[in-house]
Design a protein around this motif. Structure first.
Motif, short mmCIF file in Angstrom:
data_model
loop_
_atom_site.label_atom_id
_atom_site.label_comp_id
_atom_site.label_asym_id
_atom_site.label_seq_id
_atom_site.Cartn_x
_atom_site.Cartn_y
_atom_site.Cartn_z
N MET A 1 1.02 -1.41 0.26
CA MET A 1 0.19 0.52 -0.46
C MET A 1 0.84 1.26 0.26
N LYS A 2 0.06 1.98 -0.81
CA LYS A 2 0.94 3.64 -0.74
C LYS A 2 0.26 4.14 0.67
N ILE A 3 0.99 4.32 1.45
CA ILE A 3 0.82 5.40 2.57
C ILE A 3 1.00 6.72 3.35
N VAL A 4 0.45 7.95 3.20
CA VAL A 4 1.06 8.97 3.38
C VAL A 4 0.91 8.93 4.65
N ILE A 5 2.20 9.94 5.71
CA ILE A 5 1.95 10.43 6.29
C ILE A 5 2.14 11.73 6.61
N ALA A 6 1.32 12.79 7.25
CA ALA A 6 1.38 13.76 7.12
C ALA A 6 1.74 14.50 9.22
N ASN A 7 2.50 14.97 8.93
CA ASN A 7 2.27 16.10 10.30
C ASN A 7 3.19 14.98 11.16
N GLY A 8 2.55 14.96 12.33
CA GLY A 8 2.51 14.26 13.58
C GLY A 8 4.02 14.96 14.33
N ARG A 9 4.43 13.65 15.72
CA ARG A 9 5.45 13.82 15.98
C ARG A 9 6.19 12.42 16.18
N ASP A 22 6.40 -3.70 8.05
CA ASP A 22 5.71 -4.15 6.12
C ASP A 22 5.69 -3.77 4.75
N ASN A 23 6.78 -2.77 4.69
CA ASN A 23 7.69 -3.48 3.72
C ASN A 23 6.01 -2.54 2.70
N HIS A 24 5.58 -1.47 3.30
CA HIS A 24 4.53 0.07 2.76
C HIS A 24 5.30 0.23 1.87
N LYS A 25 4.74 1.52 0.61
CA LYS A 25 5.40 2.42 0.41
C LYS A 25 4.69 3.48 1.58
N ASP A 65 -2.99 9.20 -5.14
CA ASP A 65 -3.14 7.78 -6.01
C ASP A 65 -2.96 7.08 -4.44
N ALA A 66 -2.51 7.50 -3.33
CA ALA A 66 -2.55 6.71 -2.58
C ALA A 66 -3.51 6.31 -1.53
N ASP A 67 -2.51 4.64 -1.24
CA ASP A 67 -4.08 3.71 -0.46
C ASP A 67 -4.94 4.88 1.09
N VAL A 68 -3.66 5.55 1.74
CA VAL A 68 -4.22 6.47 2.58
C VAL A 68 -3.38 7.41 3.27
N LEU A 69 -3.93 8.59 3.47
CA LEU A 69 -2.77 9.70 4.44
C LEU A 69 -3.86 9.92 5.41
N ILE A 70 -2.99 9.91 6.44
CA ILE A 70 -3.29 9.55 7.76
C ILE A 70 -2.49 11.16 8.64
N SER A 71 -3.56 11.80 8.58
CA SER A 71 -2.93 13.78 8.83
C SER A 71 -2.60 13.08 10.76
N LEU A 72 -1.83 13.47 11.12
CA LEU A 72 -1.66 13.94 12.50
C LEU A 72 -1.48 14.82 13.10
N SER A 73 -2.18 16.24 12.76
CA SER A 73 -0.83 17.62 13.41
C SER A 73 -1.88 17.97 14.81
N SER A 74 -1.36 18.40 15.00
CA SER A 74 -2.43 19.31 16.61
C SER A 74 -2.79 20.26 16.65
N ASP A 75 -3.42 20.79 15.02
CA ASP A 75 -4.15 21.67 14.91
C ASP A 75 -5.39 20.71 14.02
N ASP A 76 -6.32 20.17 14.38
CA ASP A 76 -7.33 19.74 13.83
C ASP A 76 -8.10 20.25 12.89
N ILE A 77 -8.28 21.94 12.34
CA ILE A 77 -8.33 22.25 11.02
C ILE A 77 -7.71 22.22 10.15
N GLU A 78 -5.87 22.60 10.14
CA GLU A 78 -5.04 21.64 9.12
C GLU A 78 -5.48 20.26 8.60
#
Lengths: 225, 142
Positions: A1-9, A22-25, A65-78
């Motif tokens: 799977m292609k996974i995007v991790i946006a922000n977060g600590r 798990d060998n994801h992209k 076309d990523a399979d999933v994007l996970i947005s982890l910022s502490s700012d909800d609206i971001e």
């Protein structure tokens, strides 16, 4: 799977390690330059520095076309804007947002975010469930604790819900004395059906009580015949 | 009973929000203005005859109970953050179906996120750009 991790600590760092195993992209973007460098060196992975609510950042990162994007910022609206942009412009299949404010969980879902995670909300739900479990079982002891009467309310997730008593493989020495189905009281026989919402009144010895309640509370998926 | 007056909500009492609220109010509209910071209302003109609400316009409770969003038929969103503006515009459109929504966006790229809605963007960029081009062509004509 292609996974995007946006922000977060550290939660981002943790997920990257896990997904990498798990060998994801992975595509990693962080608006904090210093922390981005740290994640990059500790995971041997490129990290793009930038504002994830800007479409050119997501473009540069190549999240198409990523399979999933996970947005982890502490700012909800971001997180909201990041997810909406990813979905609308970059055709990302599934967006996951964390939120700080538990009141926004349902709102974000209504606005089209696929999964919304809030630790406070989860904590609340889990506490609610814990207290529910406690109230499920009421016990009355008779004859100096030689007999106990247990009252259990049937949840629809329980494996015995919607089953006929004789078809249920009960442990030995169980006696369902009575089924309370508001407003009726049913004295059950083998052909009685157990329905969600029923309260079962069970007479047993104290030794058996734990086994019996455990059996009844068993969830459907791990006890299919 | 439906009031015939136009009920308008202005979000953000900066220079633009406060000026719009003042103007619409003196033109006889029912105006509610909301801002997180009560000091912002000092920018409102003395003629402003509407309600000011101190609160967070991203909070549905504030929108419903204090800004009375369900009775509003026009909203103008002018906070200083594009992301917040976009979020509130989406709430007004998708959750409350407000008929007329105007939103200020400094980043014209974000316009694509309201493309298939009836939300109307106001781009300071385009206004400044056009103004400059206009003045420049006036100079050339002389």
């Amino acid at each position: 799977m292609k996974i995007v991790i946006a922000n977060g600590r550290h939660e981002a760092d943790f997920m990257i390690k896990k997904f990498k195993q798990d060998n994801h992209k992975l595509v990693v973007i962080n608006s904090d330059l210093e922390f981005g460098k740290y994640i990059s060196s500790s995971n041997h992975i490129p990290v793009l520095n930038g504002d994830t609510t800007k479409s050119y950042t997501l473009e540069d990162a190549g999240i198409h076309d990523a399979d999933v994007l996970i947005s982890l910022s502490s700012d909800d609206i971001e997180n909201y804007v990041t997810c909406v942009t990813a979905k609308k412009i970059f055709n990302v299949k599934r967006t996951v947002s964390v939120v700080r404010n538990p009141k926004r969980v349902d709102l974000f879902k209504q606005l089209g975010i696929d999964s919304v995670i809030c630790s406070t909300y989860l904590l609340g739900e889990s506490i609610k469930y814990e207290t529910l479990v406690e109230s499920i079982t009421k016990t009355l002891s008779l004859e100096n604790d030689k007999i106990v009467i247990t009252e259990i309310q049937i949840d629809q997730e329980f494996s015995i819900a919607n089953k006929i008593i004789k078809n249920i493989d009960f442990p030995p020495r169980i006696n369902i004395s009575c089924i309370f189905r508001d407003p009726d009281v049913i004295i059950p026989n083998g052909n009685s059906e157990i329905k969600p919402g029923d309260k079962l009144i069970i007479v047993s010895t104290p030794d058996e009580q734990e086994n019996i309640t455990e059996f009844i509370k068993n969830k459907a998926d791990n006890n299919e015949e | 009973m439906k009031n015939s007056k136009n009920k308008i909500l202005v979000v953000g009492s900066g220079r633009l929000g406060a000026s719009i609220a003042g103007k619409l109010s003196t033109n006889g509209n029912d105006v509610v203005i909301i801002d997180k910071n009560s000091n912002s209302f000092r920018k409102l003109s003395d003629e402003f005859g509407g309600y000011d609400v101190v609160g967070d316009a991203t909070d549905l409770y504030v929108l419903e109970a204090e800004a009375l969003i369900k009775d509003i038929n026009e909203v103008i969103i002018t906070t200083d953050s594009d992301n917040v503006n976009l979020f509130i515009a989406h709430i007004c459109f998708y959750i409350y179906n407000v008929p007329h929504i105007y939103v200020r966006l400094n980043d014209i790229d974000k316009g694509i996120l309201i493309e298939d809605t009836s939300i109307k963007p106001i781009y300071p960029f385009s206004l400044s750009f056009d103004d400059y081009m206009q003045k420049r062509s006036e100079r050339d004509e002389k």
